[in-house]
Design an enzyme around this catalytic site. Sequence first.
Site, mmCIF file in Angstrom:
data_model
loop_
_atom_site.group_PDB
_atom_site.id
_atom_site.type_symbol
_atom_site.label_atom_id
_atom_site.label_comp_id
_atom_site.label_asym_id
_atom_site.label_seq_id
_atom_site.Cartn_x
_atom_site.Cartn_y
_atom_site.Cartn_z
ATOM 1 N N TYR A 1 -97.050 148.144 -30.023
ATOM 2 C CA TYR A 1 -97.562 147.084 -30.893
ATOM 3 C C TYR A 1 -97.674 145.789 -30.105
ATOM 4 C CZ TYR A 1 -97.625 143.346 -34.328
ATOM 5 O OH TYR A 1 -97.968 142.226 -35.028
ATOM 6 N N GLU B 1 -104.054 141.051 -33.639
ATOM 7 C CA GLU B 1 -103.064 142.129 -33.560
ATOM 8 C C GLU B 1 -103.691 143.453 -33.119
ATOM 9 O OE1 GLU B 1 -99.843 142.835 -36.858
ATOM 10 O OE2 GLU B 1 -101.509 144.176 -37.247
#
Length: 379
Positions: A101, A189
Amino acid sequence: MKIHEYQAADIFKKYGIPTNPGKVAATSAEAESAARDFARTVVVKAQVHVGGRGKAGGVKLAKTAAEAKEVAEKILGMNIKGITVKKVLVAGGIEIKKEAYVGITLDRARQKPVIMVSAAGGVEIEEVAAKTPEKIVKAWVDPLLGLCDYQVRDLAGALFSDPAQKKETAAILKALWRVYTECDCSLAEINPLVVDGAGKVLALDSKIIFDDNALFRHPDLEALRDANEEEPSETAAREANLSYVPLDGEIGCLVNGAGLAMATLDVVKLYGGNPANFLDVGGSSDPKKVVNALKIITGSGKVKAILFNIFGGITRCDDIAQGILTALSQMKLDLPIVVRLTGTNEEKAREMLKGTKLIPAATMVEAVERVVEEAKKKS
Ligand code: GDP
Ligand code: MN
């Protein structure tokens, strides 16, 4: 403002972040033909402005074009967290060796952007943050210094040990930082950032949220807006130039100024009511704006009583009162309306409201108590 994954991926690509190229399809036939072009296993992904599509069944692999058609048929029209899927992204299937991530957002408490990375990618990051916060590594970026090389090295090193993968990740982080700052994002993101079968690092999902207050300087990004994904009341409010947030309660609030609007919501809650919205009509007494605001907040049918809470400073209360009266003469509205006007010319304003069905109140507490009572009577 949110955008779709395929749009965010386009932006990432422009900034040099490796993504998994795909094609957008609005019908299952289009998805089938896109899958045929890839001539291998494909992934079919719902394009909606919400996360967790994978868990909701909106991301599926398909081995053949015929299977891609079937899968697309299921996903198109599917409802994911209240939004109907109108488009899918078809992309070549990637063999995943590792899922990580990376994300950048604003840390309000520290008043700095924060870059977060985690080797526990793929799943919802909120879950990782709640259950195993130690698995998230953070670096705060000083806006004057910008992102420093040592920070990039630390973050990349927290994700991968392979030197080539670290180097690729460092370049991705730098590019993501440029996207975040140059496009005025509130979120940029990649989840998951993956290592594929060949050992290459790439973005398998792309997510961007833009800061609405900066969109005026990015007409090209504004053009990416998909009104389809917004609540109709939000679209109407934006078009009427009102700052509006729908909430779940039954008391419609029309307030001038964002600070007073926040305070009003607090006081409504304090006196046992539930606000139906946050709506800032600004300093204007324009009846058209008031009509729009009333239409927007009563549109859902959930509102049982309405509260006007106006502080007249530069705006004069009598002007606002006239605006409300004119607005109400232009529309049919059968709800109790409590009006609290305070400040410049308040006596005159209250005088004007006498003899109308509007319920005047002199203080905020008096107004809130009354509107909560009126809403309870109606339910
Ligand atoms: P989200 O659930 O809305 O965040 O959607 P994602 O795009 O992140 O996809 C969810 C999950 O589907 C990912 O974490 C992957 O595990 C999986 N996935 C997505 N694309 C592929 C692919 O090309 N190959 C494989 N094997 N899995 C994929
Ligand atoms: Mn994802």
